[in-house]
Design an enzyme around this catalytic site. Sequence first.
Site, short mmCIF file in Angstrom:
data_model
loop_
_atom_site.label_atom_id
_atom_site.label_comp_id
_atom_site.label_asym_id
_atom_site.label_seq_id
_atom_site.Cartn_x
_atom_site.Cartn_y
_atom_site.Cartn_z
N ASP A 44 5.02 47.02 -9.07
CA ASP A 44 4.74 46.50 -10.36
C ASP A 44 6.16 45.95 -10.90
O ASP A 44 7.26 46.63 -10.98
CB ASP A 44 4.40 47.38 -11.62
CG ASP A 44 2.98 47.69 -11.24
OD1 ASP A 44 2.22 46.83 -10.50
OD2 ASP A 44 2.29 48.52 -11.99
N ASP A 71 -11.09 43.27 -10.09
CA ASP A 71 -10.80 44.87 -10.34
C ASP A 71 -12.48 44.87 -10.84
O ASP A 71 -13.04 44.32 -11.48
CB ASP A 71 -10.14 44.94 -11.90
CG ASP A 71 -8.64 44.59 -11.76
OD1 ASP A 71 -8.10 44.75 -10.47
OD2 ASP A 71 -8.03 44.26 -12.57
#
Lengths: 252, 207
Positions: free
Chosen positions: A11, A130
């Site tokens: 990230d 997702d």
Amino acid sequence: MLAKRIIPCLDVADGRVKKGVNFVNLTDVGDPVEIAAEYQKQGADELVFLDISATNEKRKTMIDVVEQVSKQVFMPLTIGGGVTSVEDIQKLLKAGADKVAINSAAVNDPDLITEGAKKFGNQCIVVAIDVKYDPESKQYFVYTHGGQQKTDIEAISWAKEVVKKGAGELLVTGMDQDGTKDGFNISLYQQLGEAVKVPIIASGGAGKLSDFSDVFLQANVDGALAASVFHYGELTIDDVKSYLKQKGVVVR
Amino acid sequence: MFAIVDYDTGNTLNLKKALNYLNIENKLTADPDEILNADAVILPGVGAFEAAVDALKERNLIEVLKKAAQEKHPFLGICLGMQLLFEDSEEYGLNKGLDLIPGHVKAIPENGELKVPQMGWNENQVAADSPFKVANEEYTYFVHSYYASCAPKYVVADVDYGIKIPSIVQNENVVGMQFHPEKSGQVGLNLLNQFQEMVKTNDFSRN
């Protein structure tokens, strides 16, 4: 034989790696180049960088990150997070990305997949999905905006749809498993593996060695992505690969 | 200086970055004089065969590249750039290539288990007499849907993807790599270094 891929995911916000990566030998724990180089040394097959910057202004620093990393790290790089246009894709590819992952934008504007695939080739368009299980309907549903917004799109048919539109690879995160370290959602990947013929990267739930062999041996997936187990050194990529070899999974 | 042929194909910059990293002097160019006077010519390529041929034609580079190869300049084709070295390709109809290595480019046969494109790391088996032995039993990174079908004497290395797919081909001074050496970690860098060594010594023999 094609090797199964082990993929650390980083990230990035404002040009720095977030969620502390704490290898003992890092001099700068937030430096994307140093962390990427370390993962290359450990034998990672690919790296995913996810831009979690809150604003478009700050996203521009991601271009810098890709440029710097690709000068010193020579393995496939996938970049995702906040990609909404063909121009975004082009900038990232030009900076040195090999693939660009589209998530919410693919739901809002599915033609972006086709435009990107036509212009740059299917192989560099990854659609990230997702997914969360709905016990009532016994179906998986697609979530957007970092998993915060539920849609009424059923996940398996969505996977087929994006492949038809030109996705060259799917990065599918099982949200029910993500962060639990209880293993990948095998049944999800089994269904996906039967539904589409493009490479599938499984994500969400990696915690122990057998989680990796389970997903590779029980479902037709091509790669497994993980973040914290690698970042915190709970498992090394080498541990995972040695174990997979023992179990008869082909790895590099 | 290595000339990287600049014809608006994707990902040339990553190749340039790898050469820079190895301190191999290089230049992106579409200039015929620069290409013909370079120590080596590198033809990269990502995308479709016909579009690449058209882009080379537009820049009047087809004859230049053939001349460079025929005059025995060291020549390296990478990925689609390797496929362009052959006589022709069946990708979207039959299209002529540079015809520097006898052989044809064909679609990877689809069968039940295998996904096309082949995308990922595959293990090379390198011929014992090849200067590219450094890649033997090592994995390199592939992204392709078509492959070169040619006589065994031109195949330096291959990988198993249901069928044997040539991963390194060579016809004297003309070398092709189906994988991306610039994306294949240390092994890829070693292969680019090996090519540089062959250029320096002007020795492309197999022994």
